[in-house]
Design an enzyme around this catalytic site. Structure first.
Site, PDB file in Angstrom:
ATOM      1  N   ASP A 256      29.385  41.442  39.082  1.00 19.73           N
ATOM      2  CA  ASP A 256      30.664  40.921  39.263  1.00 19.73           C
ATOM      3  C   ASP A 256      30.627  40.123  40.741  1.00 19.73           C
ATOM      4  O   ASP A 256      31.208  39.144  41.104  1.00 19.73           O
ATOM      5  CB  ASP A 256      31.785  41.480  39.335  1.00 19.73           C
ATOM      6  CG  ASP A 256      32.516  41.743  37.846  1.00 19.73           C
ATOM      7  OD1 ASP A 256      32.200  41.003  37.113  1.00 19.73           O
ATOM      8  OD2 ASP A 256      33.057  42.751  37.717  1.00 19.73           O
TER       9      ASP A 256
ATOM     10  N   HIS B 197      27.234  47.000  34.631  1.00 20.99           N
ATOM     11  CA  HIS B 197      28.797  46.978  34.822  1.00 20.99           C
ATOM     12  C   HIS B 197      29.252  47.138  33.294  1.00 20.99           C
ATOM     13  O   HIS B 197      28.841  46.201  32.324  1.00 20.99           O
ATOM     14  CB  HIS B 197      29.460  45.925  35.382  1.00 20.99           C
ATOM     15  CG  HIS B 197      30.726  45.806  35.274  1.00 20.99           C
ATOM     16  ND1 HIS B 197      31.767  46.890  35.310  1.00 20.99           N
ATOM     17  CD2 HIS B 197      31.677  44.849  35.731  1.00 20.99           C
ATOM     18  CE1 HIS B 197      33.185  46.555  35.330  1.00 20.99           C
ATOM     19  NE2 HIS B 197      33.066  45.086  35.688  1.00 20.99           N
TER      20      HIS B 197
ATOM     21  N   HIS C 132      28.795  35.972  36.637  1.00 24.82           N
ATOM     22  CA  HIS C 132      29.350  34.901  36.124  1.00 24.82           C
ATOM     23  C   HIS C 132      29.098  33.674  37.401  1.00 24.82           C
ATOM     24  O   HIS C 132      29.045  33.862  38.451  1.00 24.82           O
ATOM     25  CB  HIS C 132      30.896  35.316  36.695  1.00 24.82           C
ATOM     26  CG  HIS C 132      31.655  36.385  35.706  1.00 24.82           C
ATOM     27  ND1 HIS C 132      31.723  36.094  34.512  1.00 24.82           N
ATOM     28  CD2 HIS C 132      32.104  37.535  36.006  1.00 24.82           C
ATOM     29  CE1 HIS C 132      32.179  37.250  33.677  1.00 24.82           C
ATOM     30  NE2 HIS C 132      32.476  38.007  34.972  1.00 24.82           N
TER      31      HIS C 132
ATOM     32  N   TYR D  12      37.801  33.566  42.669  1.00 24.63           N
ATOM     33  CA  TYR D  12      37.229  34.804  41.959  1.00 24.63           C
ATOM     34  C   TYR D  12      37.549  35.929  42.689  1.00 24.63           C
ATOM     35  O   TYR D  12      37.984  36.954  42.437  1.00 24.63           O
ATOM     36  CB  TYR D  12      35.952  34.539  41.525  1.00 24.63           C
ATOM     37  CG  TYR D  12      35.342  35.759  41.090  1.00 24.63           C
ATOM     38  CD1 TYR D  12      35.427  35.833  39.405  1.00 24.63           C
ATOM     39  CD2 TYR D  12      34.589  36.876  41.402  1.00 24.63           C
ATOM     40  CE1 TYR D  12      34.680  36.920  38.603  1.00 24.63           C
ATOM     41  CE2 TYR D  12      34.075  37.764  40.893  1.00 24.63           C
ATOM     42  CZ  TYR D  12      34.203  37.754  39.582  1.00 24.63           C
ATOM     43  OH  TYR D  12      33.645  38.892  38.655  1.00 24.63           O
TER      44      TYR D  12
ATOM     45  N   GLU E  87      32.429  46.785  31.794  1.00 26.62           N
ATOM     46  CA  GLU E  87      33.590  45.901  31.409  1.00 26.62           C
ATOM     47  C   GLU E  87      33.022  44.852  30.432  1.00 26.62           C
ATOM     48  O   GLU E  87      31.853  44.356  30.520  1.00 26.62           O
ATOM     49  CB  GLU E  87      33.995  45.096  32.483  1.00 26.62           C
ATOM     50  CG  GLU E  87      35.299  44.453  32.197  1.00 26.62           C
ATOM     51  CD  GLU E  87      36.404  44.021  33.410  1.00 26.62           C
ATOM     52  OE1 GLU E  87      35.983  43.804  34.493  1.00 26.62           O
ATOM     53  OE2 GLU E  87      37.486  43.436  32.832  1.00 26.62           O
TER      54      GLU E  87
ATOM     55  N   HIS F  52      33.706  45.697  40.204  1.00 25.14           N
ATOM     56  CA  HIS F  52      34.978  45.709  40.265  1.00 25.14           C
ATOM     57  C   HIS F  52      35.312  46.927  39.614  1.00 25.14           C
ATOM     58  O   HIS F  52      36.753  47.197  39.680  1.00 25.14           O
ATOM     59  CB  HIS F  52      35.491  44.364  39.975  1.00 25.14           C
ATOM     60  CG  HIS F  52      36.301  44.194  39.129  1.00 25.14           C
ATOM     61  ND1 HIS F  52      36.064  43.916  37.736  1.00 25.14           N
ATOM     62  CD2 HIS F  52      37.823  44.260  38.884  1.00 25.14           C
ATOM     63  CE1 HIS F  52      37.377  43.863  36.901  1.00 25.14           C
ATOM     64  NE2 HIS F  52      38.295  44.076  37.733  1.00 25.14           N
TER      65      HIS F  52
ATOM     66  N   HIS G  71      42.372  38.206  32.678  1.00 27.63           N
ATOM     67  CA  HIS G  71      43.146  38.974  33.351  1.00 27.63           C
ATOM     68  C   HIS G  71      44.432  38.250  33.848  1.00 27.63           C
ATOM     69  O   HIS G  71      45.139  38.642  34.895  1.00 27.63           O
ATOM     70  CB  HIS G  71      42.485  39.796  34.282  1.00 27.63           C
ATOM     71  CG  HIS G  71      41.574  40.574  33.826  1.00 27.63           C
ATOM     72  ND1 HIS G  71      41.015  40.937  32.447  1.00 27.63           N
ATOM     73  CD2 HIS G  71      40.575  41.347  34.449  1.00 27.63           C
ATOM     74  CE1 HIS G  71      40.120  41.627  32.320  1.00 27.63           C
ATOM     75  NE2 HIS G  71      39.578  41.928  33.384  1.00 27.63           N
TER      76      HIS G  71
ATOM     77  N   ASP H 116      33.113  41.911  29.322  1.00 28.80           N
ATOM     78  CA  ASP H 116      32.564  40.544  29.544  1.00 28.80           C
ATOM     79  C   ASP H 116      31.181  40.728  29.589  1.00 28.80           C
ATOM     80  O   ASP H 116      30.541  39.838  29.536  1.00 28.80           O
ATOM     81  CB  ASP H 116      33.233  39.617  30.380  1.00 28.80           C
ATOM     82  CG  ASP H 116      33.706  40.649  31.883  1.00 28.80           C
ATOM     83  OD1 ASP H 116      33.596  41.781  31.857  1.00 28.80           O
ATOM     84  OD2 ASP H 116      33.767  39.877  32.808  1.00 28.80           O
TER      85      ASP H 116
HETATM   86 FE1  FEO Z   1      34.471  43.412  35.884  1.00 26.03          FE
HETATM   87 FE2  FEO Z   1      33.146  40.445  35.087  1.00 26.03          FE
HETATM   88  O1  FEO Z   1      33.860  42.224  34.852  1.00 26.03           O
END
Ligand code: FEO
Length: 394
Positions: A163, A79, A222, A191, A81, A144, A25, A83
């Protein structure tokens, strides 16, 4: 065949290591990225999250080290998203009978929109027995995305936090205490500042919901898993999510013929003279996402631009736009706008306006200089900054 790593009895890390990814991003990920997913070998074989689509093969290989993916009974999508959900269609294909859970309604709707897969919705307070363990779900919207939730396993004391508490940090060691803690904390802060910062109120709410849990491990999606420094990272999240500042300053600028740079150096030196930890940042050499790392807990933010074609310099505008998008609560942060000009101080004034719009406390009007600042002006700048520091400390 890539290996899975057992992080607790019958709980396996089965994620992907994206060693060479350098942006997420628009945020520079100089240490790469991990997409953590976890496999729990209980009566119901349970998968917590998946991985980015391009890591599907790596992810499936790691699962296959432990169990045939067709035997997965439960998939928890904390989540949506991509990833974390990019490999979900493959898991759905390999284990079509597995029940997929996501938060309701946002997660359910997002999975339908992204993949056309129907899933079961869960809400805060819901739980799911998978055998010896019971998984408890806590929705953490906007940490997030609207769908985010965390999954708590009390039998193992593991919080699968997605996240939250993550870091973009690809490393061969899975735990905080196996890595350089200063680097882990730096990446956790970067982060937070670049991903989570807009959502301080939501982080506070989530931390309230998790208070009182006997957490032995925080397993984010992550970076490294927290097991030895849990109080430290919780303390940091408390500070960052309430926008606490320290006696630090960042002085950000761009310059054409060094006049604004001279002003920036003088401002930075004034902070140093007064004992404030200061960082001088030339936008030509530092990425805006690294500036957020420094700004995250800085009490003073000075931003300077000369006038270029009746505007502030594009590098400065880019930084201010990025910073405003992250919506830090700047009410406890002191802002200083400055800059040089040839025939009209439009650039510095645009910086001042942008900082006012970002709700910095601005104790002095924009500091400007036509052409080149002389000794008298530089002394005046030092005096102005000294007065700002004294008033802030009073
Ligand atoms: Fe909000 Fe690691 O994605």
């Amino acid at each position: 065949m890539l290996n899975a790593i057992e992080i607790a009895p019958k709980v396996w890390w089965v994620g992907g290591l994206d060693w060479n990814e350098r942006q997420f991003h628009g945020y520079t990920t100089e240490r790469g990225i991990t997409y953590n997913a976890y496999l729990i070998m209980d009566e119901k074989v349970t998968l917590i999250d998946t991985a980015k689509a391009t890591f599907t093969d790596e992810f499936v290989q790691r699962i296959s080290q432990v169990v045939d993916p067709a035997k997965i009974d439960v998939v928890v999508t904390n989540h949506v998203e991509m990833d974390h959900s990019g490999s979900l269609p493959k898991i759905h294909e390999l284990a079509p009978s597995a029940t997929i859970y996501a938060s309701a309604p946002a997660g359910v709707n997002e999975i339908r929109a992204h993949y056309g897969i129907e899933v079961e919705g869960v809400k805060t307070g819901d739980s799911l027995s998978i055998g010896e363990r019971t998984l408890h779900f806590v929705q953490t919207p906007m940490v997030h995305w609207p769908d985010n939730m965390v999954t708590w396993c009390p039998e193992d004391g593991i919080l699968f936090s997605n996240d939250a508490f993550g870091q973009h940090f690809a490393t061969s060691k899975r735990f905080d205490d196996e890595n350089d803690l200063a680097e882990v904390m730096k990446q956790a802060k970067k982060y937070y500042a670049n991903i989570v910062w807009p959502y301080g109120a939501q982080v506070q709410k989530a931390m309230g919901a998790l208070a009182g849990l006997d957490i032995k491990m925080i397993a984010p999606s992550h970076g490294v898993i927290w097991r030895s420094n849990i109080p430290a990272i919780l303390e940091k999240y408390q500070a960052w999510s309430t926008y606490q500042t320290e006696d630090k300053a960042v002085v950000v600028f761009d310059s054409m013929w060094h006049s604004t740079e001279l002003m920036a150096r003088e401002i930075c030196d004034a902070f140093i003279k007064e004992g404030v930890t200061a960082q001088l940042i030339d936008l030509k050499h530092t990425h805006i996402s690294d500036i957020m790392l420094y700004m995250c807990d800085a009490r003073y933010v000075a931003v300077g631009s000369p006038t270029l074609n009746s505007n502030m310099m594009p590098t400065v505008a880019s930084f201010l736009t990025y910073m405003r998008g992250l919506s830090p609560n700047n009410s406890q942060r002191i802002g200083i706008a400055f800059g040089s000009y040839g025939w009209a101080p439009l650039g510095p004034k645009q910086v001042e306006q942008a900082m006012q719009d970002a709700k910095f406390e601005m104790p002095v009007p924009v500091i400007t200089q036509q052409w080149i600042p002389g000794e008298e002006k530089l002394t005046e700048i030092q005096d102005t900054v000294k007065k700002i520091i004294e008033d802030t400390r009073a």
